[in-house]
Write a protein that holds these residues in place. Structure first.
Motif, mmCIF file in Angstrom:
data_model
loop_
_atom_site.group_PDB
_atom_site.id
_atom_site.type_symbol
_atom_site.label_atom_id
_atom_site.label_comp_id
_atom_site.label_asym_id
_atom_site.label_seq_id
_atom_site.Cartn_x
_atom_site.Cartn_y
_atom_site.Cartn_z
ATOM 1 N N LYS A 157 0.839 -1.208 0.000
ATOM 2 C CA LYS A 157 0.000 0.000 0.000
ATOM 3 C C LYS A 157 0.870 1.252 0.000
ATOM 4 C CE LYS A 157 -3.779 -2.252 2.447
ATOM 5 N NZ LYS A 157 -4.532 -2.297 3.711
ATOM 6 N N LEU A 158 1.987 1.212 0.719
ATOM 7 C CA LEU A 158 2.931 2.334 0.701
ATOM 8 C C LEU A 158 3.464 2.526 -0.717
ATOM 9 C CD1 LEU A 158 4.959 4.445 1.771
ATOM 10 C CD2 LEU A 158 6.427 2.522 2.441
ATOM 11 N N LYS A 159 3.886 1.442 -1.337
ATOM 12 C CA LYS A 159 4.419 1.534 -2.697
ATOM 13 C C LYS A 159 3.352 2.055 -3.660
ATOM 14 C CE LYS A 159 6.896 -1.104 -6.212
ATOM 15 N NZ LYS A 159 7.474 -2.410 -6.556
ATOM 16 N N ALA A 160 2.126 1.590 -3.513
ATOM 17 C CA ALA A 160 1.038 2.055 -4.383
ATOM 18 C C ALA A 160 0.795 3.555 -4.190
ATOM 19 C CB ALA A 160 -0.235 1.265 -4.100
ATOM 20 N N SER A 161 0.836 4.021 -2.956
ATOM 21 C CA SER A 161 0.674 5.449 -2.691
ATOM 22 C C SER A 161 1.802 6.243 -3.335
ATOM 23 C CB SER A 161 0.646 5.732 -1.185
ATOM 24 O OG SER A 161 -0.522 5.231 -0.605
ATOM 25 N N ALA A 162 3.026 5.776 -3.149
ATOM 26 C CA ALA A 162 4.185 6.465 -3.719
ATOM 27 C C ALA A 162 4.073 6.551 -5.240
ATOM 28 C CB ALA A 162 5.474 5.753 -3.322
ATOM 29 N N GLN A 163 3.620 5.478 -5.864
ATOM 30 C CA GLN A 163 3.518 5.444 -7.317
ATOM 31 C C GLN A 163 2.307 6.223 -7.847
ATOM 32 O OE1 GLN A 163 3.705 1.137 -7.728
ATOM 33 N NE2 GLN A 163 5.825 1.278 -8.464
ATOM 34 N N SER A 164 1.302 6.418 -7.008
ATOM 35 C CA SER A 164 0.099 7.114 -7.470
ATOM 36 C C SER A 164 0.217 8.632 -7.400
ATOM 37 C CB SER A 164 -1.117 6.664 -6.658
ATOM 38 O OG SER A 164 -1.074 7.194 -5.347
ATOM 39 N N ILE A 165 1.164 9.136 -6.640
ATOM 40 C CA ILE A 165 1.340 10.582 -6.488
ATOM 41 C C ILE A 165 2.312 11.064 -7.570
ATOM 42 C CG2 ILE A 165 2.085 12.443 -4.958
ATOM 43 C CD1 ILE A 165 -0.478 10.918 -4.021
ATOM 44 N N THR A 166 1.902 12.063 -8.316
ATOM 45 C CA THR A 166 2.740 12.609 -9.389
ATOM 46 C C THR A 166 4.039 13.159 -8.807
ATOM 47 O OG1 THR A 166 0.774 13.198 -10.634
ATOM 48 C CG2 THR A 166 2.823 14.315 -11.245
ATOM 49 N N PRO A 167 5.193 12.743 -9.354
ATOM 50 C CA PRO A 167 6.473 13.285 -8.872
ATOM 51 C C PRO A 167 6.523 14.810 -9.025
ATOM 52 C CG PRO A 167 6.847 11.332 -10.186
ATOM 53 C CD PRO A 167 5.390 11.705 -10.365
ATOM 54 N N LYS A 168 7.023 15.455 -7.991
ATOM 55 C CA LYS A 168 7.131 16.919 -7.925
ATOM 56 C C LYS A 168 8.171 17.259 -6.881
ATOM 57 C CE LYS A 168 2.867 16.560 -6.633
ATOM 58 N NZ LYS A 168 1.552 16.426 -6.094
ATOM 59 N N PHE A 169 8.298 18.531 -6.540
ATOM 60 C CA PHE A 169 9.191 18.980 -5.469
ATOM 61 C C PHE A 169 9.117 17.965 -4.329
ATOM 62 C CE2 PHE A 169 9.410 21.967 -1.657
ATOM 63 C CZ PHE A 169 10.788 22.023 -1.627
ATOM 64 N N CYS A 170 10.266 17.417 -3.921
ATOM 65 C CA CYS A 170 10.309 16.270 -3.015
ATOM 66 C C CYS A 170 9.521 16.479 -1.724
ATOM 67 C CB CYS A 170 11.753 15.882 -2.702
ATOM 68 S SG CYS A 170 12.693 17.152 -1.826
ATOM 69 N N GLN A 171 9.593 17.674 -1.149
ATOM 70 C CA GLN A 171 8.903 17.912 0.114
ATOM 71 C C GLN A 171 7.396 17.873 -0.080
ATOM 72 O OE1 GLN A 171 10.502 21.376 2.132
ATOM 73 N NE2 GLN A 171 12.603 20.726 1.730
ATOM 74 N N ARG A 172 6.914 18.477 -1.156
ATOM 75 C CA ARG A 172 5.479 18.457 -1.442
ATOM 76 C C ARG A 172 5.025 17.038 -1.755
ATOM 77 N NH1 ARG A 172 0.836 21.172 -0.380
ATOM 78 N NH2 ARG A 172 -0.644 19.766 -1.337
#
Length: 133
Positions: free
Chosen positions: A79-94
């Motif tokens: 589920k962590l991996k799925a969340s990480a992959q579902s969020i569009t890459p952007k400024f690392c902190q955001r």
């Protein structure tokens, strides 16, 4: 049942005035290696933002501090991996804040975790993704 610890890690300042790099690390307690979830690239590298998922040493000389944000059961790592992959890459902190918000929605971290980390964001001088000054 075995569990893993989830951390937000903050890297050391590269150049004065730059925002620090943030990443998520998940690892079994006491293990030398864990899985890093972080966004690389962006305007400072003249590349598109890209999600990186890597197995690396937990204790790394580039990391200044670690903040435990929760424990995950082994079955929840997907589920962590799925969340990480579902969020569009952007400024690392955001990106970290957005992933934490999704993990809250899945009840994998405490409610309010993403808001607390949003308050700690530094301004991203290259976009409007950073916290307001």
């Amino acid at each position: 049942m075995a569990y893993l610890e989830l951390y937000v890690a903050i890297c050391k300042v590269r150049c004065a005035g730059d925002a620090r790099h943030w990443l998520l690390i998940v690892a079994y307690p006491g293990e030398e290696h864990g899985t890093w979830y972080h966004v690389t690239g962006g305007p400072t590298h003249d590349k598109d933002y890209k999600l990186e998922i890597q197995t690396k040493r937990v204790d790394n000389h580039k990391i200044e501090s670690y903040y435990k944000v929760g424990n995950l059961q082994e079955v929840d790592v997907k589920k962590l991996k799925a969340s990480a992959q579902s969020i569009t890459p952007k400024f690392c902190q955001r990106w970290i804040v957005d992933v934490l918000k999704d993990l809250e929605r899945k009840s994998l971290v405490s409610s309010g975790t993403s808001d607390a980390w949003y308050q700690k964001m530094e301004v991203d001088p290259y976009s409007h993704d950073g916290a307001s000054s």
